[in-house]
Design an enzyme around this catalytic site. Structure first.
Site, PDB file in Angstrom:
ATOM      1  N   LYS A  25     -52.242 -71.607  26.913  1.00 28.53           N
ATOM      2  CA  LYS A  25     -52.596 -70.835  25.729  1.00 28.53           C
ATOM      3  C   LYS A  25     -51.769 -71.237  24.510  1.00 28.53           C
ATOM      4  CE  LYS A  25     -54.682 -66.762  27.841  1.00 28.53           C
ATOM      5  NZ  LYS A  25     -54.588 -65.299  28.059  1.00 28.53           N
ATOM      6  N   ARG A  40     -53.334 -65.958  36.673  1.00 27.62           N
ATOM      7  CA  ARG A  40     -54.668 -66.497  36.382  1.00 27.62           C
ATOM      8  C   ARG A  40     -54.464 -67.846  35.706  1.00 27.62           C
ATOM      9  NH1 ARG A  40     -58.415 -66.628  32.145  1.00 27.62           N
ATOM     10  NH2 ARG A  40     -60.607 -66.471  32.817  1.00 27.62           N
TER      11      ARG A  40
END
Length: 282
Positions: free
Chosen positions: A228, A262
């Site tokens: 991210k 995740r």
């Protein structure tokens, strides 16, 4: 690290033990997810990606058909289901015993996926904020429900993220929603702080620094920081170059109490988990 509350969730009649952290592998059936490495649209690509996720050691496959990257295109319910149906058929045919999670904020999509395809977990980035029927639906379905904190929507969440008190606001958000779900009779609730969703880089690192404080909810905690912008913006790199940073943050998250990671890169996350667990057992 001892934890007094139950870490078992019911997945299709089986108990998934989260007292040992689990890895959730990402399978995106979208044309525009931010990391191309986990997009799969053809039948062969979907089958190969699912097989790789499981072979590398993940216990959950999280499949999404709606891109939630910043400024993502909004698609209809019908289009979301059009993408999901063939992918779920492939997963059921090739991996009938796999634990499947569907990443959706829509109650109708959740209901179809659970009732028609045996999906075990619903993963909602909006915690019911984008579909008022979601809480009633998951309570009726009695499936584990991952609810994430997000300020805004995928279309506007990164325009001007602002908090007067980041931790206090997120904790109050979850406290209210957990109580609503409890009142509706849902027990298997998993919290996701929502790294990168309506948060600046500084917000994300403040959240990571206080991650262990989420234990006060006595609920399993999912962390998703894979490749991210909290990594890429800080280091001045692309998402393709962000594996090392992802592994560092996954390790920190595990040390601070994450129960599910995740991830795009399952093998590396499994390796990080093995090292952290080895250190805990010494």
């Amino acid at each position: 690290m001892s934890k007094s509350f139950s870490k078992y969730v019911n997945v299709n009649g089986r108990l998934l033990d989260l007292s040992h952290p689990q890895i959730m592998g990402i399978l995106n059936v979208t044309p525009d997810s931010f990391y191309a490495g986990c997009r799969a649209q053809t039948e062969i690509d979907i089958a190969d990606r699912a097989r790789k996720i499981l072979e590398e050691g993940a216990t959950i496959i999280d499949i999404g058909a709606y891109s939630s990257r910043p400024n993502a295109e909004h698609i209809s319910t019908e289009e979301e289901l059009r993408r999901l149906r063939p992918a779920l058929e492939i997963l059921n045919r090739n991996h009938p015993d796999a634990v499947i999670s569907v990443d959706t904020f829509r109650a109708h999509v959740a209901e179809v996926c659970v009732k028609e395809y045996g999906v075990a977990i619903i993963n909602d980035i909006a915690s019911g904020e984008m579909d008022e029927n979601m809480f009633d639906t998951v309570a009726s379905l009695q499936v584990p429900y991952i609810m994430m904190h997000m300020q805004g929507t995928p279309q506007n969440m990164q325009l001007i993220p602002h908090y007067d008190n980041l931790l206090k606001e997120i904790f109050l958000y979850f406290a209210e929603k957990v109580q609503k779900l409890r009142d509706k009779g849902l027990n298997d609730i998993i919290l996701d702080p929502g790294f990168g969703f309506g948060k600046t880089v500084d917000h994300n690192y403040e959240l990571m620094n206080h991650l262990e404080e989420f234990r006060l909810f006595e609920l399993p905690l999912l962390v998703g920081i894979s490749r991210k912008s909290m990594i890429t913006k800080l280091l001045g790199i692309t998402s393709d170059e962000a594996l090392n940073g992802t592994t560092v943050l996954n390790t920190i998250a595990l040390q601070k109490g994450a129960d599910i990671l995740r991830v795009h890169d399952v093998k590396e996350a499994v390796q990080a988990l093995k090292i952290v667990e080895k250190c805990r057992n010494k």
